[in-house]
Scaffold this motif. Structure first.
Motif, short mmCIF file in Angstrom:
data_model
loop_
_atom_site.label_atom_id
_atom_site.label_comp_id
_atom_site.label_asym_id
_atom_site.label_seq_id
_atom_site.Cartn_x
_atom_site.Cartn_y
_atom_site.Cartn_z
N GLN A 63 38.28 107.26 49.82
CA GLN A 63 38.23 108.72 49.91
C GLN A 63 36.95 109.22 50.61
O GLN A 63 37.02 110.03 51.54
CB GLN A 63 38.30 109.24 48.46
N VAL A 64 35.80 108.69 50.23
CA VAL A 64 34.57 109.16 50.86
C VAL A 64 34.47 108.65 52.30
O VAL A 64 33.97 109.36 53.18
CB VAL A 64 33.28 108.80 50.07
N THR A 65 34.98 107.46 52.54
CA THR A 65 34.95 106.93 53.90
C THR A 65 35.79 107.79 54.83
O THR A 65 35.43 108.00 55.99
CB THR A 65 35.44 105.47 53.93
N ASP A 66 36.90 108.29 54.33
CA ASP A 66 37.74 109.17 55.13
C ASP A 66 36.95 110.41 55.58
O ASP A 66 37.03 110.83 56.73
CB ASP A 66 39.00 109.59 54.36
N ILE A 67 36.17 110.94 54.67
CA ILE A 67 35.33 112.09 55.02
C ILE A 67 34.31 111.71 56.10
O ILE A 67 34.09 112.43 57.06
CB ILE A 67 34.61 112.66 53.76
N VAL A 68 33.74 110.54 55.93
CA VAL A 68 32.75 110.04 56.89
C VAL A 68 33.37 109.89 58.28
O VAL A 68 32.82 110.38 59.27
CB VAL A 68 32.17 108.69 56.42
N THR A 69 34.52 109.27 58.35
CA THR A 69 35.13 109.04 59.67
C THR A 69 35.64 110.35 60.27
O THR A 69 35.56 110.55 61.47
CB THR A 69 36.24 107.98 59.61
N GLN A 70 36.12 111.22 59.43
CA GLN A 70 36.56 112.53 59.93
C GLN A 70 35.40 113.36 60.46
O GLN A 70 35.60 114.30 61.24
CB GLN A 70 37.31 113.30 58.84
N SER A 71 34.19 113.01 60.04
CA SER A 71 33.02 113.73 60.53
C SER A 71 32.54 113.17 61.86
O SER A 71 31.51 113.60 62.38
CB SER A 71 31.88 113.61 59.51
N GLY A 72 33.26 112.18 62.36
CA GLY A 72 32.92 111.65 63.69
C GLY A 72 31.95 110.49 63.68
O GLY A 72 31.49 110.04 64.73
N ILE A 73 31.66 109.95 62.51
CA ILE A 73 30.76 108.79 62.44
C ILE A 73 31.58 107.53 62.78
O ILE A 73 32.65 107.33 62.24
CB ILE A 73 30.11 108.69 61.04
#
Lengths: 216, 216
Positions: A167-177
DNA sequence: TAGATTGTTAATCGATTAACAATC
DNA sequence: TAGATTGTTAATCGATTAACAATC
């Protein structure tokens, strides 16, 4: 040669050895010269292997390289490897997960300082948010998109609890990281344009156990 | 076949994949059957690779193995891999270094429980000794020889500060412990009869950085 | 110049893949 | 029996090593 020219492909094995060479070179003075033979003995690698590894980028990047009869200048070689790895600059890193593991990495992880610069630590747990470690305040995971839009974030280290790691990784990747170091025991999935490396303690222990029993 | 018979040699690459297969199998029910094709898709490995990996020990250990037209029984396969890796038993592990990192591994490291059983945590710092975490009391590193003589210690995870990592590892190896997982950034040296694996965060970040830049 | 060590080529070694007969 | 998938062999691919001419 322009840096924009596509590099020849270097194998994963060679890349792993490059990081090893780098670490080895740090023990020498920049002015020293070191031969492939000498380095090979120190690292348990053949001299031919080392020269072969170097040769894969000698032709690509015009840079000083070995001197026949003398060896490699430590500073030159070091900088060339740094260059190949793209770590001759400051990389901004965030830690996602402010539990014990995240905290340990921030405070005693020996992360190479100017090269990998920890610019933020995040958690999903309300009670942790706002606390400060080493001058870095714990922010909410939900703030990652905003922060990532304000400054370049090169990598994220995931240290959250297994149960919410995806779940948190999805946020990270969606932020363009675009680069993730996964330190959880969950096999995190990322979009195809994101690179990920996993550090899995259990798998390492399993491997270690095999080699131990084999040696007996 | 006796278990004492010397196993054929299995490559490091294969061993690494075995730990991956094991993890994958945990998602299935023991009664399920899985084909090499199916598993390959899940793991991004060719089916041929998987069958080849298995074939390297099929002839060595008499055990149930794949059924043509059907696939591999999950339970059977799982137990066979466990067997090869020697993790079908309880391994006693100690953590050496009770700082933040050691503490994090003990308390939220997700170490597989009956397989790797943490039986002790040690530190060199006087002020930490005696504290208790998760029912395990921090002991002095100087007690390791005594404890190792009283019970079988299979592995040690080194999480001490870099500056004393070599020193404490020497105590560990002198106590007869034959397997070390080094989590410090120091390139620890061990006697030839001791196996060691290194988890080096900086090297992993360097590698990750290369793949990230390459993907761009 | 003589000694040392590189950069590179060719030979070897090992690991992966493709293909398919065997067989459930 | 027909379909599926194994276990294995042979072909391919890639990585390591040995050897040596080039040259500092």
């Amino acid at each position: 040669m322009k840096t924009s020219e596509k590099k020849e492909k270097i194998s994963r094995k060679t890349i792993q050895r490059l990081t090893m060479y780098l670490k080895c070179l740090e023990k020498f003075s920049p002015d020293d010269y070191i031969s492939s033979e000498e380095m090979g003995v120190l690292l348990g690698v053949t001299a031919a292997q080392i020269r072969k590894d170097f040769s894969s980028f000698i032709t690509n990047i015009e840079t000083c390289i070995g001197i026949r009869g003398k060896g490699y200048n430590v500073k030159c070689l070091y900088e060339m490897i740094e260059n190949i790895l793209g770590i001759n600059k400051q990389n901004n890193v965030i830690i996602v997960g402010a539990g014990k593991l995240g905290n340990a990495i921030l405070l005693e992880g020996d992360i190479e300082k100017p090269r990998f610069n920890i610019v933020g630590i995040f958690d999903i747990t309300k009670s942790r948010i706002g606390k400060e470690y080493k001058g870095i305040k714990i922010s909410s995971v939900s703030d990652i998109p905003k922060i990532a839009s304000e400054q370049r974030i090169d990598m994220a280290i995931i240290t959250e609890n297994k149960s919410i790691a995806q779940q948190v990784t999805d946020i990270v990747t969606q932020s363009g990281i675009k680069a993730i170091l996964n330190m959880t025991s969950l096999e995190i999935k990322v979009p195809r344009d994101v690179v990920i490396e996993h550090i899995d303690l259990n798998r390492k222990l399993q491997e270690l156990n095999y080699w131990k029993e084999k040696a007996e």
